[in-house]
Design a protein around this motif. Structure first.
Motif, PDB file in Angstrom:
ATOM      1  N   ALA A 160     -44.975 -83.407  -1.119  1.00 45.21           N
ATOM      2  CA  ALA A 160     -45.096 -84.796  -2.032  1.00 45.21           C
ATOM      3  C   ALA A 160     -43.687 -84.756  -2.843  1.00 45.21           C
ATOM      4  N   ASP A 161     -42.597 -83.957  -2.721  1.00 43.16           N
ATOM      5  CA  ASP A 161     -41.601 -84.080  -3.329  1.00 43.16           C
ATOM      6  C   ASP A 161     -41.551 -84.041  -4.960  1.00 43.16           C
ATOM      7  N   HIS A 162     -42.533 -83.119  -5.489  1.00 45.30           N
ATOM      8  CA  HIS A 162     -42.409 -82.955  -6.767  1.00 45.30           C
ATOM      9  C   HIS A 162     -41.572 -81.962  -7.266  1.00 45.30           C
ATOM     10  N   THR A 163     -41.142 -82.208  -8.655  1.00 38.70           N
ATOM     11  CA  THR A 163     -40.287 -81.017  -9.377  1.00 38.70           C
ATOM     12  C   THR A 163     -41.386 -80.193  -9.559  1.00 38.70           C
ATOM     13  N   ALA A 164     -40.967 -78.594 -10.129  1.00 40.10           N
ATOM     14  CA  ALA A 164     -41.885 -77.648 -10.385  1.00 40.10           C
ATOM     15  C   ALA A 164     -42.692 -78.204 -11.548  1.00 40.10           C
ATOM     16  N   SER A 165     -42.320 -78.861 -12.597  1.00 44.60           N
ATOM     17  CA  SER A 165     -43.154 -79.245 -13.569  1.00 44.60           C
ATOM     18  C   SER A 165     -44.158 -80.384 -13.262  1.00 44.60           C
ATOM     19  N   ASP A 166     -43.839 -81.265 -12.292  1.00 49.47           N
ATOM     20  CA  ASP A 166     -44.699 -82.190 -11.945  1.00 49.47           C
ATOM     21  C   ASP A 166     -45.762 -81.568 -10.805  1.00 49.47           C
ATOM     22  N   ALA A 167     -45.379 -80.500 -10.179  1.00 49.12           N
ATOM     23  CA  ALA A 167     -46.331 -79.984  -9.282  1.00 49.12           C
ATOM     24  C   ALA A 167     -47.332 -79.233 -10.394  1.00 49.12           C
ATOM     25  N   ALA A 168     -46.846 -78.498 -11.427  1.00 45.28           N
ATOM     26  CA  ALA A 168     -47.434 -77.822 -12.457  1.00 45.28           C
ATOM     27  C   ALA A 168     -48.464 -78.705 -13.099  1.00 45.28           C
ATOM     28  N   SER A 169     -48.210 -80.073 -13.280  1.00 45.58           N
ATOM     29  CA  SER A 169     -49.010 -81.069 -13.957  1.00 45.58           C
ATOM     30  C   SER A 169     -50.177 -81.349 -12.948  1.00 45.58           C
ATOM     31  N   ALA A 170     -49.991 -81.484 -11.666  1.00 48.38           N
ATOM     32  CA  ALA A 170     -50.605 -82.028 -10.767  1.00 48.38           C
ATOM     33  C   ALA A 170     -51.833 -81.162 -10.242  1.00 48.38           C
ATOM     34  N   LEU A 171     -51.174 -79.717 -10.182  1.00 45.90           N
ATOM     35  CA  LEU A 171     -52.037 -78.520  -9.897  1.00 45.90           C
ATOM     36  C   LEU A 171     -52.775 -78.015 -10.997  1.00 45.90           C
ATOM     37  N   GLY A 172     -52.496 -78.238 -12.314  1.00 40.73           N
ATOM     38  CA  GLY A 172     -53.016 -78.037 -13.485  1.00 40.73           C
ATOM     39  C   GLY A 172     -52.812 -76.483 -13.726  1.00 40.73           C
ATOM     40  N   VAL A 173     -51.689 -75.907 -13.326  1.00 34.87           N
ATOM     41  CA  VAL A 173     -51.360 -74.648 -13.747  1.00 34.87           C
ATOM     42  C   VAL A 173     -49.876 -74.605 -14.394  1.00 34.87           C
ATOM     43  N   PRO A 174     -49.568 -73.584 -15.136  1.00 32.76           N
ATOM     44  CA  PRO A 174     -48.424 -73.446 -15.660  1.00 32.76           C
ATOM     45  C   PRO A 174     -47.115 -73.592 -14.873  1.00 32.76           C
ATOM     46  N   VAL A 175     -45.820 -74.070 -15.172  1.00 35.18           N
ATOM     47  CA  VAL A 175     -44.882 -74.027 -14.163  1.00 35.18           C
ATOM     48  C   VAL A 175     -44.531 -72.753 -13.738  1.00 35.18           C
ATOM     49  N   GLY A 176     -44.430 -71.779 -14.622  1.00 30.80           N
ATOM     50  CA  GLY A 176     -44.056 -70.373 -14.256  1.00 30.80           C
ATOM     51  C   GLY A 176     -44.987 -69.972 -12.804  1.00 30.80           C
ATOM     52  N   THR A 177     -46.053 -70.380 -12.848  1.00 38.72           N
ATOM     53  CA  THR A 177     -47.063 -69.935 -11.864  1.00 38.72           C
ATOM     54  C   THR A 177     -46.559 -70.886 -10.683  1.00 38.72           C
TER      55      THR A 177
END
Length: 197
Positions: A160-177
């Motif tokens: 999906a070509d998301h950044t780590a913060s976008d992926a965190a928002s999409a997955l509902g988990v923290p960026v570190g995770t």
């Protein structure tokens, strides 16, 4: 470019004297007429057009089009209207000039781009894609063996070509995770790949 003296010589050559026998021999059948036309004029007409265009392949196309037009308009090709050679050279000359004008009208970048596309398409047709398909299937199998949490992070970041913060928002988990799962997923894929070799 056109050599005017050579063109005048070619056009003046062979007026009505040779046109009449061609018309007489070939008037019975359209196919025979076309064959007679080719036999009588093709090689000289090709040489004439090649001198104008300075390109054998384009000249062949022009001569083919000229012969087709002569076949379609066989009625005007009579000795009382002038020589067949004169008519053929006039039509071929006009078609050749049209080609030259069309070439000059196209930007150079477009011609290079088209040639590169054609070369790429030719290379693509001759290339064996079986290794690529096998590699894709192998990677898909390895990704499917990952735990769902790692798979979802890989999908979000790489597919999906998301950044780590976008992926965190999409997955509902923290960026570190997301970063941790991504690290573990890639490490597992690398280890699996090394074991397969």
């Amino acid at each position: 470019m056109t050599h005017v003296s050579a063109v005048k010589t070619e056009i003046a050559f062979e007026r009505a004297s040779n046109a009449a026998p061609w018309r007489h021999e070939c008037s019975n059948d359209a196919d025979t007429a076309l064959k007679g036309l080719y036999d009588a004029y093709y090689s000289r007409l090709l040489a004439y057009v090649t001198r104008i265009l300075a390109d054998q392949h384009h000249a062949e196309d022009v001569v083919q089009e000229t012969m087709l037009r002569a076949w379609c308009h066989a009625d005007p090709l009579t000795p009382d209207r002038g020589s067949v050679w004169g008519w053929l050279t006039r039509v071929a000359h006009n078609l050749a000039i049209d080609r030259i004008r069309a070439r000059r009208a196209r930007p150079v970048e477009v011609e290079v781009e088209v040639e590169e596309t054609v070369e790429g398409a030719t290379r693509g047709r001759n290339t064996d894609h079986s290794d690529t398909v096998i590699n894709m299937m192998f990677v898909a199998t390895m990704v499917n063996k990952l735990v769902p949490a790692h798979r979802s992070v890989l999908h979000a970041v790489y597919y999906a070509d998301h950044t780590a913060s976008d992926a965190a928002s999409a997955l509902g988990v923290p960026v570190g995770t997301v970063k941790s799962r991504l690290h573990h997923a890639l490490r597992n894929l690398k280890q699996t790949l090394e074991h397969q070799r």
